[in-house]
Design a protein around this motif. Structure first.
Motif, PDB file in Angstrom:
ATOM      1  N   UNK A   1      -9.850  -5.391   3.566  1.00 56.16           N
ATOM      2  CA  UNK A   1      -9.164  -5.513   2.289  1.00 56.16           C
ATOM      3  C   UNK A   1      -8.633  -4.160   1.823  1.00 56.16           C
ATOM      4  N   UNK A   2      -9.426  -3.113   1.981  1.00 54.56           N
ATOM      5  CA  UNK A   2      -8.983  -1.773   1.581  1.00 54.56           C
ATOM      6  C   UNK A   2      -7.779  -1.333   2.403  1.00 54.56           C
ATOM      7  N   UNK A   3      -7.813  -1.550   3.717  1.00 62.61           N
ATOM      8  CA  UNK A   3      -6.700  -1.132   4.568  1.00 62.61           C
ATOM      9  C   UNK A   3      -5.433  -1.930   4.267  1.00 62.61           C
ATOM     10  N   UNK A   4      -5.566  -3.222   4.027  1.00 63.04           N
ATOM     11  CA  UNK A   4      -4.397  -4.034   3.681  1.00 63.04           C
ATOM     12  C   UNK A   4      -3.801  -3.589   2.342  1.00 63.04           C
ATOM     13  N   UNK A   5      -4.668  -3.281   1.385  1.00 62.39           N
ATOM     14  CA  UNK A   5      -4.196  -2.829   0.077  1.00 62.39           C
ATOM     15  C   UNK A   5      -3.511  -1.481   0.185  1.00 62.39           C
ATOM     16  N   UNK A   6      -4.061  -0.589   1.007  1.00 61.04           N
ATOM     17  CA  UNK A   6      -3.446   0.722   1.219  1.00 61.04           C
ATOM     18  C   UNK A   6      -2.083   0.592   1.884  1.00 61.04           C
ATOM     19  N   UNK A   7      -1.946  -0.329   2.829  1.00 59.70           N
ATOM     20  CA  UNK A   7      -0.654  -0.533   3.485  1.00 59.70           C
ATOM     21  C   UNK A   7       0.395  -1.005   2.484  1.00 59.70           C
ATOM     22  N   UNK A   8       0.007  -1.907   1.590  1.00 62.89           N
ATOM     23  CA  UNK A   8       0.937  -2.374   0.562  1.00 62.89           C
ATOM     24  C   UNK A   8       1.275  -1.253  -0.409  1.00 62.89           C
TER      25      UNK A   8
END
Length: 227
Positions: free
Chosen positions: A159-166
């Motif tokens: 979730x953290x990595x997906x949020x950072x990508x966005x």
């Protein structure tokens, strides 16, 4: 204290930092191009810093705080009134290639996508610049802070990595930073600086593994003091 003029400045911090426990005050640090009275930038290692950038901004705002931070540089905001860490720091943030800013003159070069160090590796820490008790808190990376915000049942790292990508792609992302987790429970020191930068404490060795500057924008930086 938070501004009373205009509904946005008064309403947004409460939406961002909705608390399940009582709080005594919501204080604005930065909002829509304006640093709150008593707060000043003590930043260093900047190739670009614009407090009133109109290149990107949140809905309802006209400008944001945009910067391009060098390796070992940092955004550091100092308050003239020391504060405890018994509360929550909140802010919105997004990545930016810093191009075509009409208020910037010659814009800096865009951020490369190949660099091994990204926005998730930026560290947050609190500092006291008092000569009688100079103190630096523990630091946490944005990736660690986002992992702590993951919804129940979600894989925190994913979730953290997906949020950072966005966020890197330009999505405004909300952060809730529970400040007390930065210091031991028995430490009652007061702090006067919020610092955000790469390689503040977590780098290994003497070099900072950033292949280039980190470019990002922020808005609606607020602090909630708990009862």
């Amino acid at each position: 204290m938070a501004r009373s003029s205009g509904t946005l400045a008064a309403r947004t911090p409460r939406q961002l930092l909705a608390q399940t426990v009582p709080y005594t005050s919501v204080a604005t640090v930065y909002n829509d191009g304006l640093m709150e009275t008593g707060w000043h930038s003590w930043s260093w290692g900047m190739d670009y810093y614009n407090q009133k950038s109109t290149a990107v901004h949140m809905d309802g705002s006209r400008s944001s705080l945009c910067m391009q931070v060098q390796p070992f540089g940092a955004l550091s905001l100092r308050s003239g009134m020391p504060f405890t860490l018994d509360g929550t720091l909140g802010f919105y943030m997004r990545g930016s290639n810093m191009t075509a800013d009409p208020t910037a003159g010659s814009p800096p070069s865009s951020q490369g996508s190949q660099q091994p160090y990204g926005l998730g590796d930026l560290e947050v820490q609190f500092e006291s610049s008092s000569p009688s008790m100079y103190t630096i808190s523990q630091s946490f990376t944005l990736r660690e802070l986002l992992a702590n915000q993951a919804p129940s049942g979600a894989d925190k790292a994913t979730w953290a990595n997906d949020t950072l990508a966005a966020m890197q792609a330009g999505q405004w992302t909300a952060f809730k930073v529970f400040m007390r987790s930065f210091v031991p429970p028995t430490l009652n020191a007061k702090f006067d600086r919020i610092t955000l930068g790469p390689c503040l404490q977590k780098q290994t060795g003497s070099s900072c593994p950033v292949a280039g500057d980190l470019a990002f924008c922020m808005d609606k930086v607020v602090m909630v003091t708990l009862t």
